[in-house]
Design a protein around this motif. Structure first.
Motif, PDB file in Angstrom:
ATOM      1  N   ASP A  31      66.762  11.515  -1.785  1.00 48.39           N
ATOM      2  CA  ASP A  31      67.717  10.394  -1.786  1.00 48.39           C
ATOM      3  C   ASP A  31      68.464  10.287  -3.108  1.00 48.39           C
ATOM      4  O   ASP A  31      69.670  10.032  -3.136  1.00 48.39           O
ATOM      5  CB  ASP A  31      67.002   9.076  -1.485  1.00 48.39           C
ATOM      6  CG  ASP A  31      66.874   8.791  -0.008  1.00 48.39           C
ATOM      7  OD1 ASP A  31      67.381   9.600   0.810  1.00 48.39           O
ATOM      8  OD2 ASP A  31      66.267   7.765   0.345  1.00 48.39           O
TER       9      ASP A  31
ATOM     10  N   GLU B 152      72.426  10.486  -3.622  1.00 48.66           N
ATOM     11  CA  GLU B 152      73.187   9.445  -4.346  1.00 48.66           C
ATOM     12  C   GLU B 152      74.030  10.041  -5.464  1.00 48.66           C
ATOM     13  O   GLU B 152      75.147   9.598  -5.710  1.00 48.66           O
ATOM     14  CB  GLU B 152      72.226   8.440  -5.004  1.00 48.66           C
ATOM     15  CG  GLU B 152      71.804   7.302  -4.151  1.00 48.66           C
ATOM     16  CD  GLU B 152      70.808   6.411  -4.893  1.00 48.66           C
ATOM     17  OE1 GLU B 152      70.897   6.272  -6.140  1.00 48.66           O
ATOM     18  OE2 GLU B 152      69.926   5.869  -4.215  1.00 48.66           O
ATOM     19  N   ARG B 153      73.469  11.023  -6.145  1.00 46.74           N
ATOM     20  CA  ARG B 153      74.152  11.634  -7.289  1.00 46.74           C
ATOM     21  C   ARG B 153      75.069  12.785  -6.881  1.00 46.74           C
ATOM     22  O   ARG B 153      75.578  13.507  -7.729  1.00 46.74           O
ATOM     23  CB  ARG B 153      73.105  12.118  -8.293  1.00 46.74           C
ATOM     24  CG  ARG B 153      72.342  10.959  -8.902  1.00 46.74           C
ATOM     25  CD  ARG B 153      71.250  11.417  -9.819  1.00 46.74           C
ATOM     26  NE  ARG B 153      70.554  10.274 -10.392  1.00 46.74           N
ATOM     27  CZ  ARG B 153      69.490  10.374 -11.168  1.00 46.74           C
ATOM     28  NH1 ARG B 153      69.001  11.558 -11.485  1.00 46.74           N
ATOM     29  NH2 ARG B 153      68.907   9.280 -11.636  1.00 46.74           N
ATOM     30  N   LYS B 154      75.216  12.968  -5.589  1.00 45.67           N
ATOM     31  CA  LYS B 154      76.109  13.986  -5.025  1.00 45.67           C
ATOM     32  C   LYS B 154      75.696  15.418  -5.379  1.00 45.67           C
ATOM     33  O   LYS B 154      76.521  16.314  -5.471  1.00 45.67           O
ATOM     34  CB  LYS B 154      77.552  13.702  -5.409  1.00 45.67           C
ATOM     35  CG  LYS B 154      78.012  12.328  -4.911  1.00 45.67           C
ATOM     36  CD  LYS B 154      79.467  12.114  -5.063  1.00 45.67           C
ATOM     37  CE  LYS B 154      79.958  10.755  -4.674  1.00 45.67           C
ATOM     38  NZ  LYS B 154      79.222   9.892  -3.829  1.00 45.67           N
TER      39      LYS B 154
END
Length: 132
Positions: free
Chosen positions: A91, A95-97
């Motif tokens: 995850d 979120e941090r790509k």
């Protein structure tokens, strides 16, 4: 087959569905890890790959244990590592790509299926313990 339905039939580790699923998860994680630069590997990737690989390692160790409670303990650890791996590291990477949406979805699908199978394997081990 999950491995403990029948006392007389031994299933090799590599044929165990929960182990195969854990290896699928590791393969997906490894493909992500391989494309990371040095900085991302050291700050995020090493933790992510270690936690995902520990799922299969704990399944293997638990499966090799003779005593039911030992076996169950390692399956619980595998389930906890699965949660750490996917619900935290994957995850966070999404979120941090670092992780693409398609990869994230595939990993979640494998992990949810694996979690169900691990829960079933734990129940089977408990039920087998009650029979003796």
């Amino acid at each position: 087959m999950l491995g403990m339905e029948s006392k007389s039939k031994y299933i090799p580790l590599k044929e165990l569905e929960i182990y195969q699923s854990s290896r699928q998860l590791s393969a997906k994680a490894w493909s992500i890890y391989q494309r990371l630069d040095y900085h991302l590997r050291k700050n995020w990737g090493d933790q992510m790959i270690s936690s995902i690989d520990s799922v299969g390692a704990n399944i293997a160790e638990g499966y090799a244990r003779y005593h039911f409670l030992d076996r169950i303990k390692f399956y619980y650890i595998a389930r906890a590592s699965l949660s750490e791996s996917v619900e935290h590291w994957i995850d966070l990477g999404f979120e941090r790509k670092i992780i693409l949406e398609e990869e994230h979805s595939e990993i979640y699908s494998i992990s949810k299926n694996l979690q169900i199978k691990l829960n079933k394997q734990i129940k089977i081990a408990y039920d087998a313990k009650k029979k003796i």
